[in-house]
Design a protein around this motif. Structure first.
Motif, PDB file in Angstrom:
ATOM      1  N   ASP A   1       0.861  -1.178   0.000  1.00 14.25           N
ATOM      2  CA  ASP A   1       0.000   0.000   0.000  1.00 14.25           C
ATOM      3  C   ASP A   1       0.901   1.232   0.000  1.00 14.25           C
ATOM      4  O   ASP A   1       2.069   1.167   0.381  1.00 14.25           O
ATOM      5  N   VAL A   2       0.374   2.351  -0.441  1.00 14.95           N
ATOM      6  CA  VAL A   2       1.183   3.539  -0.686  1.00 14.95           C
ATOM      7  C   VAL A   2       1.961   4.003   0.548  1.00 14.95           C
ATOM      8  O   VAL A   2       3.073   4.499   0.432  1.00 14.95           O
ATOM      9  N   ASP A   3       1.411   3.801   1.739  1.00 17.34           N
ATOM     10  CA  ASP A   3       2.091   4.224   2.971  1.00 17.34           C
ATOM     11  C   ASP A   3       2.834   3.083   3.661  1.00 17.34           C
ATOM     12  O   ASP A   3       3.407   3.301   4.731  1.00 17.34           O
ATOM     13  N   GLU A   4       2.772   1.898   3.099  1.00 20.69           N
ATOM     14  CA  GLU A   4       3.363   0.695   3.698  1.00 20.69           C
ATOM     15  C   GLU A   4       2.876   0.507   5.133  1.00 20.69           C
ATOM     16  O   GLU A   4       3.635   0.131   6.021  1.00 20.69           O
ATOM     17  N   ALA A   5       1.575   0.772   5.340  1.00 20.23           N
ATOM     18  CA  ALA A   5       0.965   0.624   6.661  1.00 20.23           C
ATOM     19  C   ALA A   5       0.619  -0.833   6.969  1.00 20.23           C
ATOM     20  O   ALA A   5       0.454  -1.192   8.124  1.00 20.23           O
ATOM     21  N   ARG A   6       0.508  -1.652   5.931  1.00 16.74           N
ATOM     22  CA  ARG A   6       0.176  -3.077   6.084  1.00 16.74           C
ATOM     23  C   ARG A   6       1.302  -3.917   5.501  1.00 16.74           C
ATOM     24  O   ARG A   6       2.119  -3.415   4.732  1.00 16.74           O
ATOM     25  N   PRO A   7       1.323  -5.201   5.817  1.00 18.10           N
ATOM     26  CA  PRO A   7       2.331  -6.081   5.198  1.00 18.10           C
ATOM     27  C   PRO A   7       2.156  -6.073   3.682  1.00 18.10           C
ATOM     28  O   PRO A   7       1.075  -5.790   3.163  1.00 18.10           O
ATOM     29  N   PRO A   8       3.222  -6.394   2.932  1.00 18.51           N
ATOM     30  CA  PRO A   8       3.111  -6.427   1.475  1.00 18.51           C
ATOM     31  C   PRO A   8       2.000  -7.373   1.014  1.00 18.51           C
ATOM     32  O   PRO A   8       1.789  -8.432   1.610  1.00 18.51           O
ATOM     33  N   VAL A   9       1.306  -6.975  -0.046  1.00 19.13           N
ATOM     34  CA  VAL A   9       0.314  -7.844  -0.672  1.00 19.13           C
ATOM     35  C   VAL A   9       1.037  -9.070  -1.215  1.00 19.13           C
ATOM     36  O   VAL A   9       0.579 -10.190  -1.077  1.00 19.13           O
ATOM     37  N   PHE A  10       2.194  -8.841  -1.843  1.00 24.77           N
ATOM     38  CA  PHE A  10       3.093  -9.939  -2.197  1.00 24.77           C
ATOM     39  C   PHE A  10       4.516  -9.431  -2.215  1.00 24.77           C
ATOM     40  O   PHE A  10       4.775  -8.239  -2.342  1.00 24.77           O
ATOM     41  N   ARG A  11       5.418 -10.371  -2.053  1.00 23.86           N
ATOM     42  CA  ARG A  11       6.861 -10.109  -2.113  1.00 23.86           C
ATOM     43  C   ARG A  11       7.492 -11.358  -2.685  1.00 23.86           C
ATOM     44  O   ARG A  11       7.217 -12.466  -2.213  1.00 23.86           O
ATOM     45  N   GLN A  12       8.310 -11.197  -3.713  1.00 26.71           N
ATOM     46  CA  GLN A  12       8.957 -12.348  -4.327  1.00 26.71           C
ATOM     47  C   GLN A  12      10.380 -11.974  -4.729  1.00 26.71           C
ATOM     48  O   GLN A  12      10.631 -10.868  -5.202  1.00 26.71           O
ATOM     49  N   LEU A  13      11.295 -12.917  -4.536  1.00 30.69           N
ATOM     50  CA  LEU A  13      12.689 -12.769  -4.947  1.00 30.69           C
ATOM     51  C   LEU A  13      12.988 -13.785  -6.026  1.00 30.69           C
ATOM     52  O   LEU A  13      12.615 -14.956  -5.906  1.00 30.69           O
ATOM     53  N   ILE A  14      13.675 -13.339  -7.073  1.00 36.69           N
ATOM     54  CA  ILE A  14      14.097 -14.232  -8.155  1.00 36.69           C
ATOM     55  C   ILE A  14      15.578 -13.997  -8.400  1.00 36.69           C
ATOM     56  O   ILE A  14      16.037 -12.852  -8.457  1.00 36.69           O
ATOM     57  N   SER A  15      16.319 -15.075  -8.564  1.00 35.98           N
ATOM     58  CA  SER A  15      17.739 -15.001  -8.874  1.00 35.98           C
ATOM     59  C   SER A  15      17.920 -14.789 -10.374  1.00 35.98           C
ATOM     60  O   SER A  15      17.213 -15.388 -11.186  1.00 35.98           O
ATOM     61  N   ALA A  16      18.845 -13.919 -10.740  1.00 32.29           N
ATOM     62  CA  ALA A  16      19.143 -13.668 -12.148  1.00 32.29           C
ATOM     63  C   ALA A  16      20.650 -13.524 -12.311  1.00 32.29           C
ATOM     64  O   ALA A  16      21.336 -13.046 -11.410  1.00 32.29           O
ATOM     65  N   THR A  17      21.148 -13.953 -13.453  1.00 27.73           N
ATOM     66  CA  THR A  17      22.577 -13.845 -13.749  1.00 27.73           C
ATOM     67  C   THR A  17      22.773 -12.952 -14.964  1.00 27.73           C
ATOM     68  O   THR A  17      22.147 -13.161 -16.005  1.00 27.73           O
ATOM     69  N   PHE A  18      23.635 -11.958 -14.808  1.00 26.39           N
ATOM     70  CA  PHE A  18      23.955 -11.017 -15.880  1.00 26.39           C
ATOM     71  C   PHE A  18      25.406 -11.235 -16.312  1.00 26.39           C
ATOM     72  O   PHE A  18      26.296 -11.319 -15.475  1.00 26.39           O
ATOM     73  N   ASN A  19      25.607 -11.312 -17.602  1.00 29.50           N
ATOM     74  CA  ASN A  19      26.952 -11.482 -18.174  1.00 29.50           C
ATOM     75  C   ASN A  19      27.542 -10.125 -18.500  1.00 29.50           C
ATOM     76  O   ASN A  19      27.824  -9.811 -19.652  1.00 29.50           O
ATOM     77  N   GLY A  20      27.705  -9.307 -17.486  1.00 30.44           N
ATOM     78  CA  GLY A  20      28.234  -7.962 -17.658  1.00 30.44           C
ATOM     79  C   GLY A  20      27.128  -6.925 -17.631  1.00 30.44           C
ATOM     80  O   GLY A  20      25.947  -7.244 -17.801  1.00 30.44           O
ATOM     81  N   PRO A  21      27.495  -5.652 -17.429  1.00 28.93           N
ATOM     82  CA  PRO A  21      26.499  -4.592 -17.258  1.00 28.93           C
ATOM     83  C   PRO A  21      25.688  -4.264 -18.522  1.00 28.93           C
ATOM     84  O   PRO A  21      24.650  -3.621 -18.435  1.00 28.93           O
ATOM     85  N   LEU A  22      26.133  -4.723 -19.689  1.00 27.02           N
ATOM     86  CA  LEU A  22      25.370  -4.478 -20.919  1.00 27.02           C
ATOM     87  C   LEU A  22      24.346  -5.569 -21.203  1.00 27.02           C
ATOM     88  O   LEU A  22      23.498  -5.416 -22.088  1.00 27.02           O
ATOM     89  N   ASP A  23      24.412  -6.676 -20.444  1.00 24.44           N
ATOM     90  CA  ASP A  23      23.476  -7.779 -20.627  1.00 24.44           C
ATOM     91  C   ASP A  23      22.064  -7.330 -20.237  1.00 24.44           C
ATOM     92  O   ASP A  23      21.883  -6.532 -19.322  1.00 24.44           O
ATOM     93  N   VAL A  24      21.063  -7.835 -20.943  1.00 32.13           N
ATOM     94  CA  VAL A  24      19.662  -7.533 -20.669  1.00 32.13           C
ATOM     95  C   VAL A  24      18.967  -8.847 -20.334  1.00 32.13           C
ATOM     96  O   VAL A  24      19.092  -9.823 -21.066  1.00 32.13           O
ATOM     97  N   GLN A  25      18.243  -8.861 -19.205  1.00 34.62           N
ATOM     98  CA  GLN A  25      17.533 -10.062 -18.779  1.00 34.62           C
ATOM     99  C   GLN A  25      16.039  -9.766 -18.641  1.00 34.62           C
ATOM    100  O   GLN A  25      15.651  -8.723 -18.104  1.00 34.62           O
ATOM    101  N   GLU A  26      15.220 -10.713 -19.114  1.00 36.69           N
ATOM    102  CA  GLU A  26      13.773 -10.650 -18.932  1.00 36.69           C
ATOM    103  C   GLU A  26      13.417 -11.566 -17.771  1.00 36.69           C
ATOM    104  O   GLU A  26      13.868 -12.709 -17.723  1.00 36.69           O
TER     105      GLU A  26
END
Length: 147
Positions: free
Chosen positions: A74-99
């Motif tokens: 919520d805009v004020d973060e007065a309640r716990p997150p509606v959802f929270r998810q972490l995903i691991s991603a690997t980048f092959n250098g700063p020019l790499d683009v990941q979806e």
């Protein structure tokens, strides 16, 4: 922390952040399909539960192994997150683009209001969080027409 002063030589850059009913990849076409992207949500009543909400994210300017966090709060973060998810991603250098696609099932929105879809990037040991971007998502109830 200012962008670019964290663990990355420059701030991670978000090229796309789309909340939708469905995101899928077609191997035949070699393309992503985003169904019913949401700029806002209008529902019949609160609380409301969605079978699923998905988010399509495109990131660059990261390097190596990172954790990407997506939260809906919520805009004020007065309640716990509606959802929270972490995903691991690997980048092959700063020019790499990941979806990256986040899948959230049985999403319950407790009350009407403005919500923030927030994207943060971490090193794998959760140090040096780098806030990337947020989108405001207004979530409101249908207004009935008066007779």
């Amino acid at each position: 922390m200012q962008p670019g002063y964290g663990p990355f030589p420059q701030a991670p850059l978000c090229l796309a952040l789309v909340l939708a009913r469905s995101v899928s990849y077609s191997v035949e076409l070699g393309a992503w399909s985003i169904v019913s992207p949401y700029l806002s949500l209008t529902v019949e009543a609160f609380p409301v539960e969605f079978v699923a909400l998905e988010a399509y994210v495109v990131l660059t300017a990261c390097d190596g192994q990172v954790l990407v966090e997506l939260r809906l709060v919520d805009v004020d973060e007065a309640r716990p997150p509606v959802f929270r998810q972490l995903i691991s991603a690997t980048f092959n250098g700063p020019l790499d683009v990941q979806e990256i696609v986040f899948h959230h099932h049985k999403v319950r929105i407790p009350v009407e209001g403005d919500y923030r879809l927030m994207l943060t990037v971490y090193r794998p040991n959760f140090t040096h969080p780098e806030f990337v971007i947020e989108r405001r998502i207004p979530i409101q109830q249908f207004e009935e027409d008066e007779p």
